[in-house]
Design an enzyme around this catalytic site. Structure first.
Site, PDB file in Angstrom:
ATOM      1  N   HIS A  75     -28.553 -28.670 -13.629  1.00 46.16           N
ATOM      2  CA  HIS A  75     -28.969 -29.268 -12.367  1.00 46.16           C
ATOM      3  C   HIS A  75     -30.464 -29.584 -12.380  1.00 46.16           C
ATOM      4  O   HIS A  75     -31.242 -28.972 -13.121  1.00 46.16           O
ATOM      5  CB  HIS A  75     -28.630 -28.341 -11.218  1.00 46.16           C
ATOM      6  CG  HIS A  75     -27.152 -28.218 -10.980  1.00 46.16           C
ATOM      7  ND1 HIS A  75     -26.626 -27.553  -9.908  1.00 46.16           N
ATOM      8  CD2 HIS A  75     -26.093 -28.686 -11.682  1.00 46.16           C
ATOM      9  CE1 HIS A  75     -25.317 -27.615  -9.953  1.00 46.16           C
ATOM     10  NE2 HIS A  75     -24.961 -28.293 -11.025  1.00 46.16           N
ATOM     11  N   GLU A  77     -32.799 -28.942 -10.272  1.00 45.95           N
ATOM     12  CA  GLU A  77     -33.635 -27.793  -9.926  1.00 45.95           C
ATOM     13  C   GLU A  77     -33.814 -26.881 -11.134  1.00 45.95           C
ATOM     14  O   GLU A  77     -34.909 -26.400 -11.415  1.00 45.95           O
ATOM     15  CB  GLU A  77     -32.997 -26.951  -8.801  1.00 45.95           C
ATOM     16  CG  GLU A  77     -32.659 -27.720  -7.555  1.00 45.95           C
ATOM     17  CD  GLU A  77     -31.211 -28.186  -7.537  1.00 45.95           C
ATOM     18  OE1 GLU A  77     -30.790 -28.914  -8.468  1.00 45.95           O
ATOM     19  OE2 GLU A  77     -30.500 -27.848  -6.588  1.00 45.95           O
ATOM     20  N   CYS A 103     -27.085 -26.092  -4.745  1.00 47.71           N
ATOM     21  CA  CYS A 103     -25.801 -25.397  -4.741  1.00 47.71           C
ATOM     22  C   CYS A 103     -26.098 -23.893  -4.712  1.00 47.71           C
ATOM     23  O   CYS A 103     -27.249 -23.475  -4.857  1.00 47.71           O
ATOM     24  CB  CYS A 103     -24.980 -25.776  -5.970  1.00 47.71           C
ATOM     25  SG  CYS A 103     -25.659 -25.153  -7.533  1.00 47.71           S
ATOM     26  N   CYS A 106     -27.932 -22.615  -7.927  1.00 46.16           N
ATOM     27  CA  CYS A 106     -29.352 -22.968  -7.951  1.00 46.16           C
ATOM     28  C   CYS A 106     -30.124 -22.175  -6.911  1.00 46.16           C
ATOM     29  O   CYS A 106     -31.266 -21.773  -7.146  1.00 46.16           O
ATOM     30  CB  CYS A 106     -29.540 -24.466  -7.740  1.00 46.16           C
ATOM     31  SG  CYS A 106     -29.047 -25.451  -9.175  1.00 46.16           S
TER      32      CYS A 106
END
Length: 160
Positions: A75, A77, A103, A106
């Site tokens: 992801h 992040e 999410c 994360c």
């Protein structure tokens, strides 16, 4: 000439970084900032040096995991945080600008790394058709400030 707000600059950068993603499903960008300085950037995609989903799987994208997410993607992040740490930058006390709210996975990383604020452009729950934004709820519950971006993006032409 008016000077843009830092929030607008960083979110515009995150949106533009999302365009670098090779994911065929969703493009996400992230900017990690500390004391008004960018310490790292990231966008979603597979680990560097492996492949590009839009080239290797142009019709279907990469395989999905048990929750329906891309099985090969890191992801945005995560990419921003890992790059900062890899380069020995402290992320503690920083602010994360991201085009899609985190999410739950994360969110746990964000909390564990000491990031103190997350500003997101769009809701992960809305994108996934979920009732709640688990990641945002987790961060709020454990004292990490979250905020849906409400500024004005003037230097962005298109976002997927």
């Amino acid at each position: 000439m008016s000077r843009p707000e830092f929030d607008d600059i960083y979110m515009e950068l995150a949106v533009n970084l999302a365009k670098r993603s090779h994911c065929i499903k969703r493009h996400v960008g992230a900017v990690l900032v500390k004391d008004t300085r960018i310490i790292s950037i990231g966008y979603n995609g597979p680990p560097a040096g492996t492949h590009n989903c839009d080239e290797e799987f142009p019709d279907t994208g990469c395989a999905k995991d048990s929750k329906g997410s891309c099985s090969l993607a890191i992801h945005a992040e995560q990419n921003a945080i890992m790059y900062a740490v890899k380069n020995k930058a402290s992320v503690e006390g920083s602010t994360l600008y991201v085009t899609l709210s985190p999410c739950i996975s994360c969110a746990r990383i964000i909390y564990s790394m000491g990031i103190e604020k997350v500003i997101y452009f769009k809701s992960y729950a809305e994108y996934k058709g979920l009732e709640i934004d688990e990641g945002v709820d987790f961060l709020d519950r454990f004292g990490i400030s979250t905020e849906k971006y409400n500024g004005e993006l003037t230097n962005v032409t298109h976002m997927i």
